[in-house]
Enzyme design. Structure first.
Site, PDB file in Angstrom:
ATOM      1  N   ASP A 107       0.558  -1.286   0.005  1.00  0.00           N
ATOM      2  CA  ASP A 107      -0.173   0.195  -0.284  1.00  0.00           C
ATOM      3  C   ASP A 107       0.677   1.335   0.242  1.00  0.00           C
ATOM      4  O   ASP A 107       1.077   1.318   1.168  1.00  0.00           O
ATOM      5  CB  ASP A 107      -1.085  -0.119   1.383  1.00  0.00           C
ATOM      6  CG  ASP A 107      -1.854   1.059   1.312  1.00  0.00           C
ATOM      7  OD1 ASP A 107      -2.136   1.762  -0.755  1.00  0.00           O
ATOM      8  OD2 ASP A 107      -2.278   1.484   2.043  1.00  0.00           O
ATOM      9  N   ASP A 315      -0.925   7.301  -6.173  1.00  0.00           N
ATOM     10  CA  ASP A 315      -1.580   5.541  -5.343  1.00  0.00           C
ATOM     11  C   ASP A 315      -1.673   4.352  -6.371  1.00  0.00           C
ATOM     12  O   ASP A 315      -2.033   4.537  -7.038  1.00  0.00           O
ATOM     13  CB  ASP A 315      -2.515   6.292  -4.712  1.00  0.00           C
ATOM     14  CG  ASP A 315      -2.476   4.681  -3.437  1.00  0.00           C
ATOM     15  OD1 ASP A 315      -1.595   4.330  -3.238  1.00  0.00           O
ATOM     16  OD2 ASP A 315      -3.944   5.379  -2.936  1.00  0.00           O
TER      17      ASP A 315
END
Ligand SMILES: *[C@@H]1O[C@H](CO)[C@@H](O)[C@H](O)[C@H]1NC(C)=O
Ligand SMILES: *[C@@H]1O[C@H](CO)[C@@H](O)[C@H](O)[C@H]1NC(C)=O
Length: 434
Positions: A107, A315
Site C-alpha cells: 500500500d 497511488d
C-alpha cells in the site's frame, strides 16, 4: 561459551551476510488482487463485477466517510492523517524468526507494516494462521516512550488518545484507513525478509490484536509503502529509499508477474524517463503528492488552477484517477467531443462516461497529463477501462475529496518513487516485457 550464545552469534553473522546482499536492491512479485495468483481470486466473479468492485474501492479511498463507525469517532479521525485503503496489489513478506511468510496488501497510501497477531479477540477472518509473536525469537515490543511510538499518528478514539502506554509501558497503537478499516495493537520491532533476497532485522512492526478491514479479508495485514518514517521504504537502510513497479494491462496480469523493485534495482533509465518533484505536505506525510498543472485532450489544454502545494497524490493502490469536479467536467467534455456523439454513451454505476461497441471507436484523442516537469502521454488503456468486451468507461471520476492519480493511468509505465531525491519518475514501456 554456552551453546545458546554460539547460536546467537551464528544467527547474527548470517543476519549480516544476508543483509549485505540486500544493499544493492532486490525485487519481489507484486500480484493484483484479482489475479488467479492472489488469495482473493474468486473464479465465480465476472469481469464486470471485478471492474465495478475496483471502482467502488477507488471512491471509498477518495472520499472520507462522514459517519462515525461503531469503533471510532471518525469526525475526530479525519483531522489526523488518515490513510485510505484501496490497495489492489498484494506482496509476500516474511516476518519473525523463524520467518512466517504471508500475503499482505502492498500500500503506497499508508506507512505501518502490520499483521494480525494472536491472541486476537477481534480479528477479521484470514485463511493462514495468525502470527504469534511469542513464537518468534526476534519480536521485541517497543516502549511508549520510544521515538517510533511517538511517530505514530495521534488519534483520539472514544475518549482514549492513541498511541498510549499499556500497563507494562508498551506502545499501544491505533492506525486507521479511510474506509473505516483500522488496526489496534502493540508496536514492536521484528525481522522482515523477502525470500532469500533481503533480510531487515529490527524493523518497526505492528502486531494487531483488534483489526477490521473493509475490503481485505484473507490478507495477513499490510505493508505500508508511504513516505512516513514507519513505512517499509523508510526502513530500508542501506538499500536506499527508492522503489519502482511496472503494471501490465489488467488483461495481461493473469499471465505476467509484476515486480516491486527496491533500491538500485528500482532505478529506471533511458531517454524517455521524465521526472516530477515530490511535494512535501506536512499535513499529510504519508502520501506521494505531485503537482498536476493540467491535462491536454487533443489540441486543448485544461489548466488546473489549484497548484503549488501538491494538489494530487499518486497511488498504486487506487484504481481510478480522482479529479476535482469542475476540472474533471472540462476534461470529460473534451474527450466526449473528440470521440463524437455517434457512439452510444451509457452511464454505469461508478462510471460517468462509458461507450458501448467500444472496439470500433476510432477517435480517441491524444491525452497528455502535465505534471511539473513531466508530460505523460496516456494510451487508450490508461484513459479507459474495458468493463466488458464491449463497454469501456473513462477511468477517471470527479470528487470533492482527495485527488488521486490512480493505477489505471500507470499501466505500461515504469514508475519510480525516489524519496531521497524527492521525485517520481515515469518511462513508457511494455510492462509485460519487464
Ligand atoms: C464470489 O463471487 C460471487 C459472484 O459475485 C459471489 O456471489 C460470492 O459470494 C463470491 N465469493 C466469495 C468467497 O467472495
Ligand atoms: C509539457 O507540455 C507543455 C505543453 O505542450 C510544454 O509547454 C512544456 O514545455 C512541456 N514540458 C516538458 C517538461 O516537456
Amino acid at each position: 561459551m554456552h551453546a545458546h550464545s554460539l547460536a546467537l552469534i551464528i544467527l547474527l553473522l548470517s543476519t549480516f551476510s544476508v543483509n549485505s546482499n540486500a544493499t544493492k536492491g532486490f525485487s519481489i512479485d507484486l500480484v493484483h488482487r484479482d489475479s488467479p495468483l492472489s488469495p482473493f481470486y474468486n473464479s465465480s466473479m465476472t469481469h464486470s463485477e471485478r471492474v465495478q468492485n475496483a471502482a467502488l474501492r477507488s471512491i471509498s479511498r477518495a472520499n472520507r466517510f462522514g459517519q462515525s463507525s461503531s469503533m471510532a469517532d471518525t469526525s475526530e479521525l479525519v483531522e489526523t492523517d488518515i490513510i485510505p485503503n484501496d490497495a489492489n496489489y498484494l506482496m509476500k513478506i516474511s516476518v519473525g524468526t523463524p520467518p512466517v511468510e504471508r500475503w499482505a496488501v502492498a500500500d503506497t497510501g499508508s506507512d505501518l507494516i502490520w499483521f494480525q497477531c494472536s491472541p486476537c479477540p477481534r480479528c477479521y477472518p484470514q485463511n493462514a494462521q495468525l502470527f504469534d509473536p511469542t513464537r518468534s525469537s526476534t519480536y521485541t515490543s517497543l516502549s511508549c516512550r520510544s521515538n517510533q511510538c511517538k511517530s505514530l499518528p495521534q488519534v483520539p478514539v472514544q475518549g482514549q488518545s492513541y498511541p498510549y502506554c499499556s500497563t507494562s509501558n508498551e506502545c499501544t497503537y491505533f492506525y486507521s484507513y479511510d474506509d473505516r478499516s483500522y488496526t489496534i495493537g502493540e508496536l514492536g520491532t521484528e525481522s522482515l525478509s523477502f525470500g532469500q533476497a533481503a533480510l531487515f532485522p529490527k524493523r518497526v512492526f505492528g502486531c494487531g490484536h483488534n483489526n477490521n478491514l473493509a475490503f481485505y479479508q484473507n490478507t495477513a495485514g499490510f505493508v505500508g509503502l508511504g513516505q512516513g518514517p514507519l513505512s517499509l521504504v523508510s526502513q530500508m537502510g542501506n538499500v536506499g529509499r527508492k522503489f519502482s513497479y511496472c503494471l501490465p494491462p489488467i488483461s495481461q496480469q493473469q499471465t505476467t508477474s509484476t515486480k516491486l523493485r527496491f533500491g538500485e534495482e528500482a532505478t529506471i533509465s533511458g531517454n524517455e524517463v521524465v521526472s516530477t518533484p515530490l511535494i512535501p505536505r506536512p499535513d499529510s506525510p504519508t502520501y506521494y503528492y505531485l503537482n498536476l498543472e493540467g491535462i491536454t485532450v487533443g489540441q486543448q489544454t485544461v489548466p488546473l488552477t489549484s497548484q503549488g502545494n501538491g494538489n494530487i497524490f499518486i497511488d498504486s493502490g487506487t484504481t481510478l484517477t480522482m479529479l476535482p469536479t469542475s476540472f474533471y467536467e472540462q476534461v470529460e467534455a473534451l474527450v466526449r467531443q473528440a470521440i463524437g456523439a455517434d457512439q452510444l454513451i451509457v452511464q454505469k454505476s461508478y462510471s460517468k462516461l462509458c461507450y458501448t461497441n467500444a472496439k470500433s471507436i476510432q477517435n480517441v484523442p491524444a491525452f497528455v497529463v502535465h505534471f511539473t516537469g513531466a508530460n505523460l502521454s496516456l494510451n487508450l488503456q490508461n484513459i479507459f477501462r474495458f468493463i466488458s468486451d464491449d463497454v469501456m468507461c473513462l477511468a477517471m471520476l470527479p470528487t470533492d475529496g482527495k485527488f488521486i492519480y490512480g493505477n489505471v493511468a500507470h499501466i505500461d509505465f515504469e514508475v519510480e518513487y525516489d524519496l531521497d531525491q524527492k521525485k517520481v519518475s515515469f518511462a513508457p514501456v511494455d510492462c509485460t516485457k519487464q
